[in-house]
Write a protein that holds these residues in place. Sequence first.
Motif, PDB file in Angstrom:
ATOM      1  N   LYS A 278     -24.231   0.594  15.844  1.00 51.35           N
ATOM      2  CA  LYS A 278     -23.659   1.849  15.322  1.00 51.35           C
ATOM      3  C   LYS A 278     -22.477   1.531  14.434  1.00 51.35           C
ATOM      4  O   LYS A 278     -21.624   0.713  14.785  1.00 51.35           O
ATOM      5  N   GLU A 279     -22.423   2.184  13.275  1.00 50.01           N
ATOM      6  CA  GLU A 279     -21.331   2.017  12.324  1.00 50.01           C
ATOM      7  C   GLU A 279     -20.254   3.059  12.618  1.00 50.01           C
ATOM      8  O   GLU A 279     -20.508   4.267  12.519  1.00 50.01           O
ATOM      9  N   PRO A 280     -19.043   2.634  13.013  1.00 48.57           N
ATOM     10  CA  PRO A 280     -17.998   3.613  13.385  1.00 48.57           C
ATOM     11  C   PRO A 280     -17.356   4.321  12.199  1.00 48.57           C
ATOM     12  O   PRO A 280     -16.652   5.311  12.383  1.00 48.57           O
ATOM     13  N   ASN A 281     -17.569   3.824  10.978  1.00 49.39           N
ATOM     14  CA  ASN A 281     -16.930   4.420   9.806  1.00 49.39           C
ATOM     15  C   ASN A 281     -17.496   5.821   9.572  1.00 49.39           C
ATOM     16  O   ASN A 281     -18.688   5.991   9.296  1.00 49.39           O
ATOM     17  N   PRO A 282     -16.677   6.868   9.646  1.00 48.52           N
ATOM     18  CA  PRO A 282     -17.191   8.238   9.447  1.00 48.52           C
ATOM     19  C   PRO A 282     -17.713   8.495   8.045  1.00 48.52           C
ATOM     20  O   PRO A 282     -18.497   9.416   7.835  1.00 48.52           O
ATOM     21  N   ARG A 283     -17.312   7.684   7.074  1.00 49.49           N
ATOM     22  CA  ARG A 283     -17.797   7.857   5.711  1.00 49.49           C
ATOM     23  C   ARG A 283     -19.264   7.466   5.583  1.00 49.49           C
ATOM     24  O   ARG A 283     -19.903   7.801   4.592  1.00 49.49           O
ATOM     25  N   GLN A 284     -19.770   6.744   6.559  1.00 49.62           N
ATOM     26  CA  GLN A 284     -21.175   6.336   6.533  1.00 49.62           C
ATOM     27  C   GLN A 284     -21.970   7.055   7.616  1.00 49.62           C
ATOM     28  O   GLN A 284     -22.833   6.483   8.267  1.00 49.62           O
ATOM     29  N   ALA A 285     -21.665   8.335   7.789  1.00 48.52           N
ATOM     30  CA  ALA A 285     -22.325   9.108   8.838  1.00 48.52           C
ATOM     31  C   ALA A 285     -23.831   9.207   8.622  1.00 48.52           C
ATOM     32  O   ALA A 285     -24.604   9.275   9.585  1.00 48.52           O
ATOM     33  N   ASP A 286     -24.265   9.193   7.347  1.00 47.87           N
ATOM     34  CA  ASP A 286     -25.695   9.315   7.068  1.00 47.87           C
ATOM     35  C   ASP A 286     -26.453   8.010   7.330  1.00 47.87           C
ATOM     36  O   ASP A 286     -27.679   7.990   7.325  1.00 47.87           O
TER      37      ASP A 286
ATOM     38  N   VAL B 180     -35.200  -4.452  24.144  1.00 49.06           N
ATOM     39  CA  VAL B 180     -34.342  -3.520  23.410  1.00 49.06           C
ATOM     40  C   VAL B 180     -32.908  -3.735  23.869  1.00 49.06           C
ATOM     41  O   VAL B 180     -32.620  -3.700  25.064  1.00 49.06           O
ATOM     42  N   LYS B 181     -32.023  -3.975  22.919  1.00 45.80           N
ATOM     43  CA  LYS B 181     -30.615  -4.198  23.269  1.00 45.80           C
ATOM     44  C   LYS B 181     -29.705  -3.500  22.264  1.00 45.80           C
ATOM     45  O   LYS B 181     -30.107  -3.229  21.125  1.00 45.80           O
ATOM     46  N   GLY B 182     -28.503  -3.209  22.699  1.00 50.56           N
ATOM     47  CA  GLY B 182     -27.534  -2.564  21.829  1.00 50.56           C
ATOM     48  C   GLY B 182     -26.398  -3.503  21.502  1.00 50.56           C
ATOM     49  O   GLY B 182     -25.974  -4.292  22.348  1.00 50.56           O
ATOM     50  N   ARG B 183     -25.924  -3.418  20.278  1.00 48.76           N
ATOM     51  CA  ARG B 183     -24.766  -4.216  19.868  1.00 48.76           C
ATOM     52  C   ARG B 183     -23.581  -3.270  19.697  1.00 48.76           C
ATOM     53  O   ARG B 183     -23.520  -2.471  18.770  1.00 48.76           O
TER      54      ARG B 183
END
Length: 232
Positions: A45-53, A5-8
Amino acid sequence: MDIVVKGRKTEVPERFRKHVAEKLKLEKIQRLDAKVISLDVEVSKEPNPRQADRCDRVEITLRSRGPVIRAEAAASDPYAALDLAAEKLDARLRKQHDKRFSRRGARRISAAEVPDHVPGAATLNGSGLPVHEEETDGVPTKKIGSLEVKGEGPLVVREKTHVASPMTLDQALYEMELVGHDFYLFVDSETKEPSVVYRRHAYDYGVIHLSTDPMVAEAQAQRPAAGGTLGG
């Protein structure tokens, strides 16, 4: 075999690592594919707040002696994304398992039956030579797939014909990932034309569409048929 298991560009908490081990049961996976070599889980993790879902993405990559199987999903938290990706992985594993099982259950054919089941298969004469290899004007002629080649000619090492059902671009990407290839040829369900999806860098994909040149099609339609009658 362990699950890696790794994080990007994100930290992976120990609690999530334990949840991965509980969700992805190695015993169950190895029952469906006994030749598993490695199982990797990557969290991003996607930092764009518009894609919070859909800000958390989980990609599971299973490598075995067969094709690579990948399953990915995005959700509002990594646990939900993992659950979705695990369901996809299980469905693809079962599909591969059923495919292998159906192949093993197929009846084997004898060597004498091969020409009846395999188009273009060579048959041998009494001297043990292929029947289709003949001498024409001193130049050996042989058949390679659907081609009749005189002399050396082009070297065709493999020829395959597949029955293709029209599919969407998303379906083609899914099939490409399932078989573990870098490209996939398909018939686009919208245009009814042949297309190719291919893997680029990282998680990018490309697509090539083919369309008939209207000028060439019109010229071919106007060309007189061979053996036609000339009016006078």
